[in-house]
Design an enzyme around this catalytic site. Structure first.
Site, PDB file in Angstrom:
ATOM      1  N   SER A  58     -62.857 -14.502  51.792  1.00 23.92           N
ATOM      2  CA  SER A  58     -63.150 -15.779  52.443  1.00 23.92           C
ATOM      3  C   SER A  58     -62.258 -15.990  53.665  1.00 23.92           C
ATOM      4  O   SER A  58     -61.112 -15.526  53.695  1.00 23.92           O
ATOM      5  CB  SER A  58     -62.895 -16.891  51.421  1.00 23.92           C
ATOM      6  OG  SER A  58     -62.746 -18.130  52.063  1.00 23.92           O
TER       7      SER A  58
ATOM      8  N   TYR B  63     -57.906 -21.653  45.568  1.00 21.52           N
ATOM      9  CA  TYR B  63     -59.091 -20.830  45.859  1.00 21.52           C
ATOM     10  C   TYR B  63     -58.731 -19.719  46.843  1.00 21.52           C
ATOM     11  O   TYR B  63     -58.999 -18.536  46.609  1.00 21.52           O
ATOM     12  CB  TYR B  63     -60.214 -21.717  46.430  1.00 21.52           C
ATOM     13  CG  TYR B  63     -61.348 -20.919  47.024  1.00 21.52           C
ATOM     14  CD1 TYR B  63     -62.189 -20.157  46.219  1.00 21.52           C
ATOM     15  CD2 TYR B  63     -61.577 -20.914  48.405  1.00 21.52           C
ATOM     16  CE1 TYR B  63     -63.226 -19.411  46.767  1.00 21.52           C
ATOM     17  CE2 TYR B  63     -62.611 -20.176  48.961  1.00 21.52           C
ATOM     18  CZ  TYR B  63     -63.434 -19.428  48.140  1.00 21.52           C
ATOM     19  OH  TYR B  63     -64.455 -18.674  48.684  1.00 21.52           O
TER      20      TYR B  63
HETATM   21  N1  NAD Z   1     -70.797 -19.791  50.966  1.00 24.53           N
HETATM   22  C1  NAD Z   1     -69.722 -19.656  51.749  1.00 24.53           C
HETATM   23  O1  NAD Z   1     -69.617 -20.265  52.815  1.00 24.53           O
HETATM   24  C2  NAD Z   1     -68.604 -18.734  51.345  1.00 24.53           C
HETATM   25  C3  NAD Z   1     -67.517 -18.620  52.226  1.00 24.53           C
HETATM   26  C4  NAD Z   1     -66.473 -17.773  51.882  1.00 24.53           C
HETATM   27  C5  NAD Z   1     -66.527 -17.046  50.700  1.00 24.53           C
HETATM   28  N2  NAD Z   1     -67.575 -17.202  49.853  1.00 24.53           N
HETATM   29  C6  NAD Z   1     -67.584 -16.413  48.613  1.00 24.53           C
HETATM   30  O2  NAD Z   1     -68.812 -15.728  48.535  1.00 24.53           O
HETATM   31  C7  NAD Z   1     -69.221 -15.614  47.167  1.00 24.53           C
HETATM   32  C8  NAD Z   1     -70.593 -16.206  46.975  1.00 24.53           C
HETATM   33  O3  NAD Z   1     -70.542 -17.576  47.366  1.00 24.53           O
HETATM   34  P1  NAD Z   1     -71.790 -18.532  47.253  1.00 24.53           P
HETATM   35  O4  NAD Z   1     -71.707 -19.483  48.368  1.00 24.53           O
HETATM   36  O5  NAD Z   1     -73.027 -17.744  47.030  1.00 24.53           O
HETATM   37  O6  NAD Z   1     -71.386 -19.314  45.911  1.00 24.53           O
HETATM   38  P2  NAD Z   1     -72.293 -19.753  44.677  1.00 24.53           P
HETATM   39  O7  NAD Z   1     -71.449 -20.673  43.868  1.00 24.53           O
HETATM   40  O8  NAD Z   1     -73.616 -20.222  45.131  1.00 24.53           O
HETATM   41  O9  NAD Z   1     -72.503 -18.394  43.890  1.00 24.53           O
HETATM   42  C9  NAD Z   1     -71.574 -17.860  42.966  1.00 24.53           C
HETATM   43  C10 NAD Z   1     -72.351 -17.494  41.697  1.00 24.53           C
HETATM   44  O10 NAD Z   1     -71.445 -16.842  40.820  1.00 24.53           O
HETATM   45  C11 NAD Z   1     -71.676 -17.307  39.502  1.00 24.53           C
HETATM   46  N3  NAD Z   1     -70.407 -17.176  38.773  1.00 24.53           N
HETATM   47  C12 NAD Z   1     -69.274 -17.899  38.983  1.00 24.53           C
HETATM   48  N4  NAD Z   1     -68.314 -17.485  38.137  1.00 24.53           N
HETATM   49  C13 NAD Z   1     -68.851 -16.499  37.375  1.00 24.53           C
HETATM   50  C14 NAD Z   1     -68.367 -15.684  36.316  1.00 24.53           C
HETATM   51  N5  NAD Z   1     -67.122 -15.830  35.881  1.00 24.53           N
HETATM   52  N6  NAD Z   1     -69.204 -14.769  35.765  1.00 24.53           N
HETATM   53  C15 NAD Z   1     -70.471 -14.628  36.212  1.00 24.53           C
HETATM   54  N7  NAD Z   1     -70.996 -15.379  37.200  1.00 24.53           N
HETATM   55  C16 NAD Z   1     -70.197 -16.297  37.771  1.00 24.53           C
HETATM   56  C17 NAD Z   1     -72.120 -18.749  39.642  1.00 24.53           C
HETATM   57  O11 NAD Z   1     -72.909 -19.179  38.554  1.00 24.53           O
HETATM   58  C18 NAD Z   1     -72.898 -18.709  40.960  1.00 24.53           C
HETATM   59  O12 NAD Z   1     -74.288 -18.573  40.738  1.00 24.53           O
HETATM   60  C19 NAD Z   1     -68.128 -16.298  46.353  1.00 24.53           C
HETATM   61  O13 NAD Z   1     -67.215 -15.304  45.949  1.00 24.53           O
HETATM   62  C20 NAD Z   1     -67.485 -17.235  47.347  1.00 24.53           C
HETATM   63  O14 NAD Z   1     -66.150 -17.514  46.997  1.00 24.53           O
HETATM   64  C21 NAD Z   1     -68.611 -18.029  50.149  1.00 24.53           C
END
Ligand code: NAD
Length: 329
Positions: free
Chosen positions: A131, A156
């Protein structure tokens, strides 16, 4: 990578980014094994709707479980020819980590060790979500992968930085190829309801006030989901190898390289929704940074790609999806 008979594991496939990546892979003819616990951090109905679309493909299989349990990966059949792991499952959210720290330990740290061990034993390349928040209190802009990142300002962010360090260790000790993806505020159709663009849209439509932090003096390097997916697809063909004493380890910023003023973003939403926002200005929240700005030279050099979708176009597409999803005419 172009081995269509082999399987790509996509964790967090019911989440925003995991869903879009899995969908793209299925369209390209890959077989995908998705894993997601479908937690209720935000509306699981949205997650299940994404999942339903993935399940339309015969090349998609799914395990609903939590990755902090070791058994999930241990119980996978050894017959499964998984050739790459794309790890997106995590507890996202900067502010939520202030009030719910333990879930970050489970989902972002424990689960990450299981993923690393799984990949190590089988020598499967790992691409994982990091991130932009790892840049924390850094003052130098734009943020570059070469900058020191030692001042995460939320739990985080600290877990995401920890993932990078853990991945480095496995790349170093076991020559495990790993790529960390430092995403910069991703948005688009099927996006996350806890993020600003979605929350603002929702509130403006309902004529409820929106909370604007740091009195509006915020900039974000918003990145449209299709650009993220394209970059990941290209990076799958750019798996690092050991170079002398350098382990097969890479980090990439994936951002637009175009920070957008929060107030301009709100203007775009107002225009698209044909409705004025009711604004409540508030101080900056703990854990938040006032500006993100990605240096994307590494991405451009290595995969000859830079994000293409402007914020104006991206907001149009998001609002069109939002209205369609909620059946708003
Ligand atoms: N969306 C953004 O802007 C952004 C920015 C930086 C980093 N990220 C990272 O990218 C990744 C995806 O983000 P996103 O926006 O799709 O988030 P999201 O919350 O939509 O997706 C994460 C998914 O992981 C699942 N999950 C969480 N913990 C879990 C576990 N212990 N076991 C199994 N499943 C689990 C959740 O149910 C969810 O469906 C994450 O790692 C997030 O930290 C996202």
């Amino acid at each position: 990578m172009d081995e269509r008979n082999n399987i790509v594991m996509v964790t967090g496939c019911a989440g925003f980014i995991g869903y879009h990546v899995a969908k793209r892979l299925l369209t390209e003819g890959y077989r995908v094994l998705g894993i997601d616990q479908i937690n209720d951090y935000y509306d699981p109905i949205l997650k299940r709707a994404r999942l339903r679309m993935l399940k339309e493909s015969a090349n998609f299989s799914f395990i609903e479980d939590a990755l902090e349990s070791r058994e999930v990966l241990d119980n996978l059949s050894t017959q499964e020819s998984i050739t790459m792991v794309l790890h997106f499952a995590a507890q996202a959210g900067v502010r939520y980590s202030l009030t719910n720290p333990y879930v970050y330990g489970k989902s972002n740290l424990e689960a990450f060790i299981h993923i690393l061990e799984y990949c190590k034993v089988r020598q499967i390349p790992l691409l994982y979500a990091s991130s932009s928040s790892v840049y924390g209190g850094n003052q130098k802009q734009p943020f570059s992968e070469q900058d020191r990142v030692e001042t995460p300002i939320s739990l985080y962010a600290a877990t995401k930085r920890a993932n990078e360090l853990m991945a480095y260790t496995y790349s170093h000790l076991y020559q495990l190829p790993t790529i960390g993806l430092r995403f910069f505020t991703v948005y688009g159709p099927w996006g996350r309801p806890d993020m600003a663009i979605y929350k603002f849209t929702d509130a403006i439509m309902k004529q409820q006030p929106i909370e604007i932090y740091n009195h509006g003096k915020m900039k974000r390097d918003f990145t449209y989901i299709d650009d993220i997916v394209e970059a990941i697809s290209r990076l799958m063909n750019k798996i690092p190898s050991s170079q002398g004493s350098h382990p097969p380890y890479k980090l990439y910023n994936i951002g637009s390289h175009k920070p957008v003023e929060l107030l301009y973003l709100i203007e775009l939403l107002e225009n698209e929704l044909n409705q004025k926002a009711v604004k409540t200005f508030l101080p900056i929240q703990s854990g938040d940074v006032p500006e993100t700005f990605a240096d994307i030279t590494e991405l451009e050099n290595d995969i000859n790609y830079k994000p293409q979708v402007s914020i104006e176009e991206g907001i149009k597409r998001f609002v069109a999806w939002y209205k369609d999803y909620y059946k708003i005419t």
